[in-house]
Design an enzyme around this catalytic site. Structure first.
Site, PDB file in Angstrom:
ATOM      1  N   ASP A 103       0.841  -1.196   0.000  1.00  0.00           N
ATOM      2  CA  ASP A 103       0.000   0.000   0.000  1.00  0.00           C
ATOM      3  C   ASP A 103       0.880   1.253   0.000  1.00  0.00           C
ATOM      4  OD1 ASP A 103      -2.196  -1.647   0.207  1.00  0.00           O
ATOM      5  OD2 ASP A 103      -2.306  -1.470   2.391  1.00  0.00           O
TER       6      ASP A 103
HETATM    7  N1  URA Z   1      -1.226  -5.955   3.858  1.00  0.00           N
HETATM    8  C1  URA Z   1      -1.729  -4.715   3.867  1.00  0.00           C
HETATM    9  O1  URA Z   1      -2.778  -4.471   4.466  1.00  0.00           O
HETATM   10  N2  URA Z   1      -1.045  -3.730   3.245  1.00  0.00           N
HETATM   11  C2  URA Z   1       0.123  -3.941   2.604  1.00  0.00           C
HETATM   12  O2  URA Z   1       0.699  -2.999   2.055  1.00  0.00           O
HETATM   13  C3  URA Z   1       0.636  -5.249   2.591  1.00  0.00           C
HETATM   14  C4  URA Z   1      -0.049  -6.242   3.219  1.00  0.00           C
END
Ligand code: URA
Length: 234
Positions: A103
């Site tokens: 993310d």
């Molecule tokens: N899980 C998440 O919620 N975000 C990420 O960036 C990676 C794994």
């Protein structure tokens, strides 16, 4: 391999562009300036420089980036700069792309490559490659919440519970969570399903490969043979 073809394979542009670079005396091979585009070189491990920047020939590119917050992993980022903007342009020209996604606000270990098989093997669900996240929760993490993550929690759109393959407390609000799938916002949704909230998320390991302590956020480095072996070890 002819020098102009070698440069082309490493992402320095078309043969015409590479020939012009060589003729403009921007290229050195093993420390010696070279203006012959047709020089025959053994590419294996060849060290060269372009505009004073050192490079080594690599048939395929494998690298790790310490992803900072505020960058998107998408190839066509919409709201923030893309992680690819943190790499030198030859890597982009040769088609390097992120292995899966983090993310925008997640930091930590992101692998990149131009080897489609390598990428597929790391992200294919049936390969079950372990990803370890350091999770900072908003509220103190109750033992029952950690236990729920271990035994399995039901995500919003799912019919089957999803379980962490490991979950280890570090402090009141911080824990390490290992998952082998890569579903959308998986860690954040798992923690929410366990009754808490992720405030800060950092990926610290993929397979057996750890994010090195000496790689600052925003910086990248090549994966060497030992790193690739560690990856497969996880
Ligand atoms: N899980 C998440 O919620 N975000 C990420 O960036 C990676 C794994």
């Amino acid at each position: 391999m002819q020098l102009e073809r070698l440069l082309q394979s490493q992402g320095f542009g078309s043969r015409k562009v590479c020939r012009a670079l060589i003729r403009a005396e921007a290229v050195s091979v093993r420390g010696q300036p070279c203006d012959d585009p047709f020089l025959e070189c053994d590419p294996e491990g060849l060290e060269f420089s372009v505009d004073g920047q050192p490079w080594r020939y690599r048939e395929k590119a494998y690298l790790m980036l310490h992803k900072p917050t505020g960058y998107e992993c998408s190839r066509a980022p919409r709201d923030h700069p893309g992680v690819l903007s943190l790499l030198p342009s030859p890597l982009l020209t040769r088609g390097v792309q992120p292995v899966g996604r983090l993310d925008e606000d997640t930091t930590g270990l992101l692998l990149l490559s131009d080897d489609g098989v390598f990428i597929h093997n790391l992200i294919a669900p049936k390969r079950k490659v372990a990803k370890v996240y350091e999770v900072h929760a908003k509220h103190p993490m109750a033992d029952e919440q950690l236990a729920a993550l271990r035994t399995g929690v039901l995500l919003h759109d799912a019919t089957e519970p999803v379980a962490a393959s490991a979950c280890e407390r570090i402090s009141e609000r911080v824990f390490l969570l290992t998952v082998t799938e890569g579903r959308y916002h998986q860690v954040k949704r798992m923690v929410a399903a366990a009754g808490n909230r992720v405030e800060d998320l950092r990926r610290v390991q993929v397979g057996g490969l750890k994010l090195p302590d000496d790689l600052p956020a925003g910086e990248w480095r090549w994966l060497e043979t030992a790193d690739l072996a560690r990856l497969a070890d996880g």
